[in-house]
Structure formats: structure tokens, C-alpha cells
Design an enzyme around this catalytic site. Structure first.
Site, short mmCIF file in Angstrom:
data_model
loop_
_atom_site.label_atom_id
_atom_site.label_comp_id
_atom_site.label_asym_id
_atom_site.label_seq_id
_atom_site.Cartn_x
_atom_site.Cartn_y
_atom_site.Cartn_z
N HIS A 50 0.83 -1.20 0.00
CA HIS A 50 0.00 0.00 0.00
C HIS A 50 0.87 1.26 0.00
O HIS A 50 2.08 1.21 0.25
CB HIS A 50 -0.93 -0.01 1.21
CG HIS A 50 -2.03 -1.01 1.10
ND1 HIS A 50 -3.05 -1.10 2.02
CD2 HIS A 50 -2.29 -1.97 0.17
CE1 HIS A 50 -3.89 -2.07 1.66
NE2 HIS A 50 -3.44 -2.61 0.55
N GLU A 52 1.12 3.80 2.03
CA GLU A 52 1.78 4.18 3.27
C GLU A 52 3.07 3.38 3.48
O GLU A 52 4.09 3.92 3.92
CB GLU A 52 0.84 3.93 4.47
CG GLU A 52 -0.47 4.68 4.38
CD GLU A 52 -1.57 3.82 3.77
OE1 GLU A 52 -2.67 3.80 4.35
OE2 GLU A 52 -1.33 3.19 2.73
N CYS A 75 -5.53 1.35 6.32
CA CYS A 75 -6.28 0.14 6.66
C CYS A 75 -5.82 -0.42 8.00
O CYS A 75 -4.66 -0.30 8.39
CB CYS A 75 -6.11 -0.90 5.56
SG CYS A 75 -4.43 -1.54 5.37
N ASP A 200 -17.96 -0.74 -37.25
CA ASP A 200 -16.60 -0.24 -37.04
C ASP A 200 -15.56 -1.34 -36.85
O ASP A 200 -14.36 -1.08 -36.99
CB ASP A 200 -16.57 0.68 -35.82
CG ASP A 200 -17.45 1.91 -35.99
OD1 ASP A 200 -17.75 2.26 -37.15
OD2 ASP A 200 -17.84 2.51 -34.97
N LEU A 204 -11.21 -2.67 -29.31
CA LEU A 204 -11.56 -2.35 -27.91
C LEU A 204 -10.41 -2.69 -26.96
O LEU A 204 -10.63 -3.15 -25.84
CB LEU A 204 -12.85 -3.06 -27.49
CG LEU A 204 -14.10 -2.71 -28.30
CD1 LEU A 204 -15.31 -3.48 -27.77
CD2 LEU A 204 -14.38 -1.21 -28.26
N ARG A 207 -4.34 1.03 -26.49
CA ARG A 207 -3.12 1.19 -27.28
C ARG A 207 -2.38 2.45 -26.82
O ARG A 207 -2.31 3.45 -27.52
CB ARG A 207 -3.47 1.23 -28.76
CG ARG A 207 -4.11 -0.06 -29.25
CD ARG A 207 -4.41 -0.08 -30.72
NE ARG A 207 -5.44 0.85 -31.12
CZ ARG A 207 -6.75 0.61 -31.00
NH1 ARG A 207 -7.17 -0.52 -30.45
NH2 ARG A 207 -7.63 1.50 -31.41
N GLU A 297 -19.11 2.68 -24.75
CA GLU A 297 -18.74 3.35 -26.00
C GLU A 297 -19.73 2.95 -27.10
O GLU A 297 -19.35 2.68 -28.23
CB GLU A 297 -17.31 2.98 -26.41
CG GLU A 297 -16.23 3.51 -25.50
CD GLU A 297 -14.84 3.32 -26.09
OE1 GLU A 297 -14.66 3.60 -27.29
OE2 GLU A 297 -13.94 2.87 -25.36
N GLY A 299 -23.30 2.86 -29.58
CA GLY A 299 -23.95 3.72 -30.54
C GLY A 299 -25.19 4.35 -29.93
O GLY A 299 -25.40 4.31 -28.72
#
Length: 368
Positions: A50, A52, A75, A200, A204, A207, A297, A299
């Protein structure tokens, strides 16, 4: 001592973990002694130390009698790693400044209370609003077990996401598209409709490099009631280690499912509502799968369905400096809207960002 300045430094560190820490929160920490930062750290990836702990290790012997600034309550329980409170006490920290308490209802306040009882001076609420926004995904998921949903779309100035022929490459500019890859990296999953896949043929994937590392690919989710996806679709072809999940209706044949599953995809059956996949119920399934954040994403039909179902938490609308100039293009949403303006879905906490010549409107859905 400038608590705000040091906490802002910790928040910048926290954001470096974006996309790598899910389902854990993003957390940053700095250790300050005599007005100078002597240690820095952030939670780099799920299962790793973590923030910390990393900051304390960085500070070494200088941590004694210093102040720890941390963006989320330390925590006090054992999970994938030991509790941070013991490390803080053992290092001799005399003061801890916390931006936000842990939203997990099972542990909220436990770390702060434990440190107080150990004689450490505690200050809370410094940069709290920004700290909560950094971990808006974690807070939604940990309190509801449902993913935080962001709807993203790009349109012309006159509100069209594609021409009448369906052409949408490219509505937005290269800087906007680069930012979208950062959004994918930061999301556990990205969801589109089958129409988007057919028109299209997107991959997905992410990149882009983040902090010198390849961005994380999200789980790819395709809404495809009748399982009409082509076996040659790009979402079924690449070698990403992230899953591809196809959401179908319950009446799709076993043979059709087997053909797609042989391509490496997973098939989820989902009940329909008014002839469409029930997105509200689907979010419960995603939550049970450990998907904490979802980027839509889609239509125009998916956009409208997502907004109507009430699953959307946040919207990101990109507007490109283009005017289609006709009424035959594809609108942002398709389907019946309200009769009166008073029936509109309201957005709040609006922010405006610019990517090249594109403008992005960021807002949150206002829940009445």
C-alpha cells in the site's frame, strides 16, 4: 505546515496507480519532516504494498517523529497485505493527515480510531472532495457491489455521431482518441452494441503506454441479443489476456454459443426488458464478476438504453468542431424522449476540458 500542498502531492501520486489497482482504491502518501518531503509512495498495483508502506520504506529512519499525508484512511485489517496501521505506529509517525475516510462500511473509521488510540495526532478532511473523486469507482462498488458506469460519446457540434451511411471515422481528433485509450486503461470493462461491432469492427483494446508500461486492456463486452457477431470480428481475434464477453438473450441456440465460445469468448445470458437486454439487472451480474467500472462506448441505441435504465453515473460528451449540416445523420441517442423539457435527464457538477480543438463536457447524472 501547508497541509493542502502536501496532500495535493499525495493525490498526484495516487493517480499514478489508475488502471492498475482495481478492485483496490488509488492511494498516495507522502512523509514530511521539518517542512520537507522525506518519503513518497503510492499503491502501484493490486496485491502489492500500500501507499503508506511504500512511503515509509522510502523515508527510512527519517519517518520517526514526522507527519504522514495519505489520501485514504489507512487500513487496519488484513487483506492481500498486512494492515498499514501497525507499520505507521512502528515507524514512529507522530501525526497523520487523512484526506478521506474509507468508504467501505465494514471498516470505515477503524484505521483512524486505532491510530488515535495509539496516541497519534489525526487530522481529517484535507482535500476530501478531490480524494473522493479520485476513488469514485471504488466508493460506488464497495457500497453497492455494482460497477461505476461512464458513458462516453463523440459528436459533431450539431449532435451527430455518424453520417447517414454510418461513417464515424473520425468524429473527434487524435488527442481525444488518445484520451479515450486512457479511459479504457482506467476501466475494468468497455461495452458496445453489436451494431458498433458490425460497422466499425473495433478491437476495444488499450493502445497506449502508462508510466512506462503497456496500458491494461479492459474486458470487452458486446451486447448481442441474437448472437449475430461474425467469427472474424476483431474482438474475437486478438491475443489480449482480457476476456471478451458476449451478452445474449436466453433463446440463442446452444450450437451458436459453442461456435463463439470456441473463439475464446464467454457467453452471458441476460433477460430482456421491453425487447432490449435489461441493463440494470446486467450490472448486478457484472458486479458479481468483480467488474468495478464500466465504460460505455456504444452507438445511439445503447446510449439511449443505458441512460433510460438508470445505470449511468458519469457522462463524457466530446464535441468536435464539425457540423454535419443535415438531419439524416445518426444522433447521440435513438428512440423516444420525454414530451417536456422537465422530463430531461439532468447532469450536475459540470466540467469542461479541451483536447486539441475538441471540447469534452464531463458531468454526473443527477439522481432525484
Amino acid at each position: 505546515m501547508n497541509d493542502k500542498y502536501f496532500m495535493e502531492t499525495a493525490l498526484k501520486l495516487a493517480k499514478k496507480g489508475r488502471g492498475f489497482t482495481s478492485p483496490n482504491p488509488m492511494v498516495g502518501a507522502v512523509i514530511v519532516k521539518d517542512g520537507k518531503i522525506v518519503g513518497k509512495g503510492y499503491h502501484k498495483a493490486v496485491g502489492e504494498a500500500h501507499a503508506e508502506v511504500n512511503a515509509l520504506d522510502d523515508a527510512g529512519i527519517f519517518a520517526k517523529d514526522s507527519t504522514l499525508y495519505v489520501t485514504l484512511e489507512p487500513c487496519n485489517h488484513t487483506g492481500r497485505t498486512p494492515p498499514c496501521t501497525g507499520k505507521i505506529i512502528g515507524a514512529g509517525i507522530k501525526r497523520v493527515v487523512v484526506a478521506a475516510s474509507d468508504p467501505n462500511p465494514d471498516v470505515r473509521g477503524g484505521g483512524i480510531d486505532y491510530l488515535k488510540k495509539s496516541g497519534i495526532n489525526i487530522t481529517t478532511g484535507v482535500c476530501e472532495a478531490e480524494a473522493k473523486k479520485v476513488n469514485e469507482v471504488f466508493e460506488k462498488y464497495i457500497t453497492t457491489k455494482r460497477p461505476f458506469v461512464t458513458l462516453k460519446c463523440a459528436s459533431t457540434l450539431d449532435g451527430r455521431i455518424a453520417t447517414r451511411t454510418g461513417d464515424s471515422r473520425w468524429v473527434s481528433g487524435s488527442e481525444s482518441r488518445k484520451f479515450v485509450h486512457r479511459l479504457r486503461h482506467a476501466s475494468d470493462a468497455v461495452m458496445v452494441g453489436i451494431d458498433t461491432v458490425k460497422k466499425d469492427d473495433p478491437s476495444l483494446t488499450t493502445r497506449i503506454d502508462i508510466n512506462g508500461k503497456k496500458g491494461v486492456d479492459p474486458v470487452r463486452i458486446i451486447l448481442d441479443s441474437h448472437l449475430s457477431i461474425s467469427e472474424n470480428a476483431k474482438v474475437l481475434q486478438h491475443d489480449s489476456i482480457s476476456d471478451t464477453i458476449i451478452i445474449t438473450d436466453t433463446d440463442v441456440s446452444r450450437e451458436s454459443k459453442a461456435e463463439i465460445e470456441n473463439k475464446g469468448a464467454r457467453i452471458f445470458e441476460s433477460p430482456s426488458k421491453d425487447g432490449m437486454i435489461d441493463l440494470y439487472m446486467l450490472m448486478e451480474r457484472f458486479g458479481a464478476e468483480g467488474i468495478t467500472s464500466l465504460l460505455i462506448e456504444g452507438g445511439s441505441r445503447v446510449n439511449a438504453s443505458a441512460l433510460a435504465s438508470g445505470i449511468v453515473d458519469k457522462v463524457l460528451f466530446f464535441y468536435a468542431p464539425k457540423i454535419l449540416g443535415g438531419n439524416d445523420g445518426v444522433p447521440v441517442c435513438t428512440g423516444p424522449g420525454p414530451d417536456l423539457m422537465s422530463g430531461c435527464i439532468l447532469a450536475k457538477d459540470i466540467n469542461i476540458h479541451r483536447f486539441g480543438d475538441d471540447i469534452m463536457i464531463e458531468g454526473y447524472i443527477k439522481v432525484e
